[in-house]
Write a protein that holds these residues in place. Structure first.
Motif, mmCIF file in Angstrom:
data_model
loop_
_atom_site.group_PDB
_atom_site.id
_atom_site.type_symbol
_atom_site.label_atom_id
_atom_site.label_comp_id
_atom_site.label_asym_id
_atom_site.label_seq_id
_atom_site.Cartn_x
_atom_site.Cartn_y
_atom_site.Cartn_z
ATOM 1 N N ARG A 99 48.315 30.385 47.843
ATOM 2 C CA ARG A 99 49.652 29.812 47.631
ATOM 3 C C ARG A 99 50.699 30.537 48.463
ATOM 4 N N GLN A 100 50.591 31.860 48.548
ATOM 5 C CA GLN A 100 51.540 32.628 49.345
ATOM 6 C C GLN A 100 51.425 32.291 50.825
ATOM 7 N N LEU A 128 39.507 36.540 37.266
ATOM 8 C CA LEU A 128 40.604 37.327 37.828
ATOM 9 C C LEU A 128 40.618 37.247 39.349
ATOM 10 N N VAL A 129 39.415 37.405 39.939
ATOM 11 C CA VAL A 129 39.301 37.320 41.398
ATOM 12 C C VAL A 129 39.737 35.938 41.888
ATOM 13 N N TYR A 130 39.305 34.889 41.165
ATOM 14 C CA TYR A 130 39.672 33.522 41.558
ATOM 15 C C TYR A 130 41.179 33.316 41.433
ATOM 16 N N GLY A 131 41.778 33.865 40.377
ATOM 17 C CA GLY A 131 43.223 33.750 40.208
ATOM 18 C C GLY A 131 43.984 34.420 41.330
ATOM 19 N N VAL A 132 43.517 35.633 41.703
ATOM 20 C CA VAL A 132 44.151 36.337 42.822
ATOM 21 C C VAL A 132 43.997 35.543 44.113
ATOM 22 N N TYR A 133 42.812 34.945 44.283
ATOM 23 C CA TYR A 133 42.556 34.121 45.470
ATOM 24 C C TYR A 133 43.542 32.952 45.541
#
Length: 238
Positions: A30-31, A20-25
């Protein structure tokens, strides 16, 4: 057994948390990438079709990287010296398909008109395709500038109605091979005498010429204005 099961649950939960943390990262990265800006080439003011681009006409404008279309020019060197094939609006991104190196095809709103020999009083013998000329009307009442705008010579022919080009590398060979650059250079590097011209004109310009000379009251005096070195010229090949 229960302890092992709890350990497995804990490891699974930790792994899911890491994912989850990696996905948020990744989303944050990307943003940030989407919010980055790049500088693109854009006109300072409106530029008509058929205009040779100069540095003072253009500027570099910062835009969001995610909004940059494929083919957008990002350096001044990629645009300066080329010709516009379509009009360019103020601060409109300059795309590669909107400009070109060669300038022999008529611009939008123009067509290539052959000038009848009986309309012409004089032509400078050294005029070549791509040159800029001024058109005057000479008659009993005197000589006047017939067209205010400079006109581009699309092609030059001899008295035998053959293309005036480089005898060592005839334009017909380049045309068959689809080689724009050699076709252009062949028409520039010519040693024949110009006796007939094809000019890129708007319909209104052609009507002025036809009305002035059609009744045999006037004849055209075609005056050389300027030529560009081949490596500096832009546009298309007819």
């Amino acid at each position: 057994m229960t302890r092992r099961r709890n350990l497995g649950y804990s490891l699974a939960a930790a792994l899911l948390a890491l994912l989850l943390v990696y996905g948020v990262y990744l989303i944050l990265i990307r943003q940030v990438e989407l919010q980055q800006t790049v500088r693109i080439v854009a006109p300072k003011d409106f530029i008509p079709a058929g205009t040779r681009l100069e540095a003072e006409m253009l500027e570099l404008v910062a835009v969001v990287k995610s909004g940059v279309r494929s083919g957008t020019l990002e350096t001044m060197e990629a645009a300066v010296g080329k010709w516009t094939l379509v009009p360019l609006g103020t601060h409109e991104p300059v795309l590669d398909w909107k400009i070109d190196r060669f300038s022999l095809l008529p611009a939008p709103g123009q067509a290539t008109f052959p000038i009848p020999k009986e309309y012409v009083l004089s032509i400078p013998g050294g005029i070549r395709a791509g040159d800029q000329v001024a058109i005057y009307a000479s008659g009993k009442s005197g000589t006047v500038r017939l067209l205010e705008e400079a006109v581009t010579v699309a092609s030059v022919k001899s008295s035998a109605n053959t293309e005036v080009d480089d005898p060592k590398a005839p334009s017909i060979i380049a045309k068959v091979n689809g080689d724009k650059e050699k076709l252009y250079l062949s028409r520039r590097d010519a040693n024949g005498r110009a006796e007939q011209l094809n000019l890129n004109l708007s319909e209104d310009q052609w009507r002025l010429i036809d009305e002035a000379c059609g009744a045999k009251q006037n004849k055209l005096v075609i005056a050389f204005l300027s030529a560009s070195k081949p490596e500096e010229e832009g546009g298309n090949i007819p």
